[in-house]
Design a protein around this motif. Structure first.
Motif, PDB file in Angstrom:
ATOM      1  N   MET A   1       0.845  -1.200   0.000  1.00 39.38           N
ATOM      2  CA  MET A   1       0.000   0.000   0.000  1.00 39.38           C
ATOM      3  C   MET A   1       0.877   1.246   0.000  1.00 39.38           C
ATOM      4  O   MET A   1       1.829   1.340   0.775  1.00 39.38           O
ATOM      5  N   THR A   2       0.568   2.185  -0.861  1.00 40.83           N
ATOM      6  CA  THR A   2       1.317   3.433  -0.941  1.00 40.83           C
ATOM      7  C   THR A   2       0.740   4.431   0.053  1.00 40.83           C
ATOM      8  O   THR A   2      -0.468   4.543   0.207  1.00 40.83           O
ATOM      9  N   GLY A   3       1.631   5.150   0.722  1.00 34.96           N
ATOM     10  CA  GLY A   3       1.116   6.116   1.664  1.00 34.96           C
ATOM     11  C   GLY A   3       2.186   7.006   2.261  1.00 34.96           C
ATOM     12  O   GLY A   3       3.343   6.984   1.847  1.00 34.96           O
ATOM     13  N   VAL A   4       1.755   7.781   3.258  1.00 37.44           N
ATOM     14  CA  VAL A   4       2.602   8.749   3.939  1.00 37.44           C
ATOM     15  C   VAL A   4       2.533   8.469   5.433  1.00 37.44           C
ATOM     16  O   VAL A   4       1.443   8.311   5.993  1.00 37.44           O
ATOM     17  N   GLU A   5       3.689   8.384   6.065  1.00 43.34           N
ATOM     18  CA  GLU A   5       3.754   8.195   7.516  1.00 43.34           C
ATOM     19  C   GLU A   5       4.566   9.329   8.118  1.00 43.34           C
ATOM     20  O   GLU A   5       5.523   9.810   7.509  1.00 43.34           O
ATOM     21  N   ARG A   6       4.193   9.726   9.325  1.00 41.91           N
ATOM     22  CA  ARG A   6       4.922  10.784  10.037  1.00 41.91           C
ATOM     23  C   ARG A   6       5.540  10.226  11.306  1.00 41.91           C
ATOM     24  O   ARG A   6       4.894   9.521  12.071  1.00 41.91           O
ATOM     25  N   VAL A   7       6.798  10.575  11.529  1.00 43.89           N
ATOM     26  CA  VAL A   7       7.480  10.295  12.785  1.00 43.89           C
ATOM     27  C   VAL A   7       7.877  11.645  13.382  1.00 43.89           C
ATOM     28  O   VAL A   7       8.500  12.464  12.687  1.00 43.89           O
ATOM     29  N   VAL A   8       7.512  11.909  14.620  1.00 43.73           N
ATOM     30  CA  VAL A   8       7.881  13.160  15.276  1.00 43.73           C
ATOM     31  C   VAL A   8       9.077  12.892  16.182  1.00 43.73           C
ATOM     32  O   VAL A   8       9.026  12.010  17.046  1.00 43.73           O
ATOM     33  N   THR A   9      10.146  13.648  15.966  1.00 41.98           N
ATOM     34  CA  THR A   9      11.361  13.494  16.760  1.00 41.98           C
ATOM     35  C   THR A   9      11.695  14.814  17.445  1.00 41.98           C
ATOM     36  O   THR A   9      11.297  15.889  16.973  1.00 41.98           O
ATOM     37  N   SER A  10      12.444  14.735  18.532  1.00 47.11           N
ATOM     38  CA  SER A  10      12.776  15.921  19.327  1.00 47.11           C
ATOM     39  C   SER A  10      14.277  16.093  19.435  1.00 47.11           C
ATOM     40  O   SER A  10      15.023  15.115  19.510  1.00 47.11           O
ATOM     41  N   GLY A  11      14.710  17.345  19.479  1.00 46.20           N
ATOM     42  CA  GLY A  11      16.125  17.640  19.625  1.00 46.20           C
ATOM     43  C   GLY A  11      16.337  19.131  19.644  1.00 46.20           C
ATOM     44  O   GLY A  11      15.492  19.883  20.144  1.00 46.20           O
ATOM     45  N   THR A  12      17.460  19.592  19.089  1.00 47.08           N
ATOM     46  CA  THR A  12      17.766  21.013  19.095  1.00 47.08           C
ATOM     47  C   THR A  12      18.113  21.499  17.694  1.00 47.08           C
ATOM     48  O   THR A  12      18.594  20.754  16.852  1.00 47.08           O
ATOM     49  N   PHE A  13      17.849  22.781  17.480  1.00 45.23           N
ATOM     50  CA  PHE A  13      18.248  23.497  16.278  1.00 45.23           C
ATOM     51  C   PHE A  13      19.245  24.555  16.698  1.00 45.23           C
ATOM     52  O   PHE A  13      18.992  25.321  17.644  1.00 45.23           O
ATOM     53  N   SER A  14      20.387  24.613  16.022  1.00 51.28           N
ATOM     54  CA  SER A  14      21.426  25.581  16.356  1.00 51.28           C
ATOM     55  C   SER A  14      21.856  26.345  15.111  1.00 51.28           C
ATOM     56  O   SER A  14      22.114  25.759  14.066  1.00 51.28           O
ATOM     57  N   LEU A 139      -0.719  11.951  -4.615  1.00 53.77           N
ATOM     58  CA  LEU A 139      -1.189  11.937  -3.225  1.00 53.77           C
ATOM     59  C   LEU A 139      -1.950  13.206  -2.871  1.00 53.77           C
ATOM     60  O   LEU A 139      -2.504  13.311  -1.776  1.00 53.77           O
ATOM     61  N   GLY A 140      -1.929  14.183  -3.762  1.00 50.39           N
ATOM     62  CA  GLY A 140      -2.547  15.467  -3.460  1.00 50.39           C
ATOM     63  C   GLY A 140      -1.886  16.144  -2.284  1.00 50.39           C
ATOM     64  O   GLY A 140      -2.554  16.732  -1.427  1.00 50.39           O
ATOM     65  N   ALA A 141      -0.552  16.071  -2.246  1.00 50.00           N
ATOM     66  CA  ALA A 141       0.182  16.571  -1.089  1.00 50.00           C
ATOM     67  C   ALA A 141       1.489  17.226  -1.513  1.00 50.00           C
ATOM     68  O   ALA A 141       2.051  16.914  -2.575  1.00 50.00           O
ATOM     69  N   VAL A 142       1.982  18.123  -0.669  1.00 49.27           N
ATOM     70  CA  VAL A 142       3.294  18.720  -0.861  1.00 49.27           C
ATOM     71  C   VAL A 142       4.004  18.756   0.492  1.00 49.27           C
ATOM     72  O   VAL A 142       3.395  19.066   1.518  1.00 49.27           O
ATOM     73  N   PHE A 143       5.265  18.386   0.478  1.00 49.31           N
ATOM     74  CA  PHE A 143       6.090  18.373   1.685  1.00 49.31           C
ATOM     75  C   PHE A 143       6.941  19.638   1.650  1.00 49.31           C
ATOM     76  O   PHE A 143       7.809  19.790   0.783  1.00 49.31           O
ATOM     77  N   THR A 144       6.674  20.552   2.592  1.00 51.32           N
ATOM     78  CA  THR A 144       7.212  21.910   2.471  1.00 51.32           C
ATOM     79  C   THR A 144       8.388  22.194   3.397  1.00 51.32           C
ATOM     80  O   THR A 144       8.916  23.313   3.354  1.00 51.32           O
ATOM     81  N   GLY A 145       8.813  21.232   4.209  1.00 48.27           N
ATOM     82  CA  GLY A 145       9.908  21.534   5.121  1.00 48.27           C
ATOM     83  C   GLY A 145       9.571  22.749   5.963  1.00 48.27           C
ATOM     84  O   GLY A 145       8.492  22.820   6.563  1.00 48.27           O
ATOM     85  N   ASP A 146      10.474  23.743   5.961  1.00 46.05           N
ATOM     86  CA  ASP A 146      10.222  24.967   6.730  1.00 46.05           C
ATOM     87  C   ASP A 146       9.906  26.150   5.820  1.00 46.05           C
ATOM     88  O   ASP A 146      10.073  27.306   6.215  1.00 46.05           O
ATOM     89  N   THR A 147       9.445  25.884   4.599  1.00 46.28           N
ATOM     90  CA  THR A 147       9.073  26.971   3.695  1.00 46.28           C
ATOM     91  C   THR A 147       7.675  27.494   3.994  1.00 46.28           C
ATOM     92  O   THR A 147       7.451  28.707   4.027  1.00 46.28           O
TER      93      THR A 147
END
Length: 208
Positions: A1-14, A139-147
């Motif tokens: 099956m084709t699809g999109v999964e999300r994993v949420v991870t935590s850390g720091t941005f420097s 998928l009718g979707a766009v992955f935008t990162g931080d844009t």
């Protein structure tokens, strides 16, 4: 099956001498055999657990701020996957990895295919010089990162960013997509092109 999964991870941005606690969305796109990982953030083990033995066709970076790439080395070490990044972000990549880890360049207009899903590369500079979005028309979707986020454009107050450039990228490359397109962001909740498009003038006024 084709699809999109999300994993949420935590850390720091420097960047620019500051460090902030962040939660990142890692997106896994593909089918039961192969996937692309979009933005390898913070926790390679959590990402590998979600991939669950499928082949990682590529680790695609929407940009090279450290919080979006700092698990890339772990994924490469574990799987041998290729990292893909727009070369305009090389200066940011080298802040994290120097010469220790290489990548294959992404080009505007390139198309990646994984598990029958086509991901079209849209160069959308502004948040970072080499920022890209990945449009999946099937998928009718766009992955935008931080844009583009729910509520407006990504931050442009730090080095290598430009408010005028991110607004132009959003106007020309993203708001031209179908209104129903789901926006999968680098942090926080999903939104849609139709939900964000009416607010462009507000963002411009706020930004100036």
């Amino acid at each position: 099956m084709t699809g999109v999964e999300r994993v949420v991870t935590s850390g720091t941005f420097s960047l620019d001498g500051g460090t902030w606690e962040v939660e990142n969305n890692v997106w896994i796109v593909g089918d039961d055999q192969e996937v692309v990982v979009i933005d390898a953030a913070h926790d390679a083990r959590a990402i590998l657990d979600a991939v669950a033995g499928r082949r990682i066709k590529a680790v695609v970076c929407t940009h090279a701020h450290n919080d979006h790439i700092n698990a890339a080395a772990g994924l490469v070490e574990a799987t041998g996957a290729t990292v893909r990044l727009h070369p305009d972000d090389d200066v940011l990549w080298k802040m994290e990895y120097g010469e220790k880890l290489g990548y294959a360049p992404l080009a505007d207009g390139e198309a990646l295919t994984v598990g029958g899903v086509r991901l079209e590369v849209l160069h959308t500079p502004g948040h970072a010089p080499g920022a890209v979005c990945l449009y999946a028309p099937d998928l009718g979707a766009v992955f935008t990162g931080d844009t583009l986020f729910q509520g407006g454009p990504g931050a442009t107050g730090r080095s290598y960013s430009s408010f005028g450039t991110i607004i132009e990228s959003i106007r020309e490359r993203l708001l031209s997509l179908p209104e129903a397109t789901v926006v999968h962001t680098g942090h926080g909740a999903d939104t849609s092109i139709g939900a964000e498009a009416p607010h462009l003038d507000e963002w411009i006024a706020r930004g100036h």
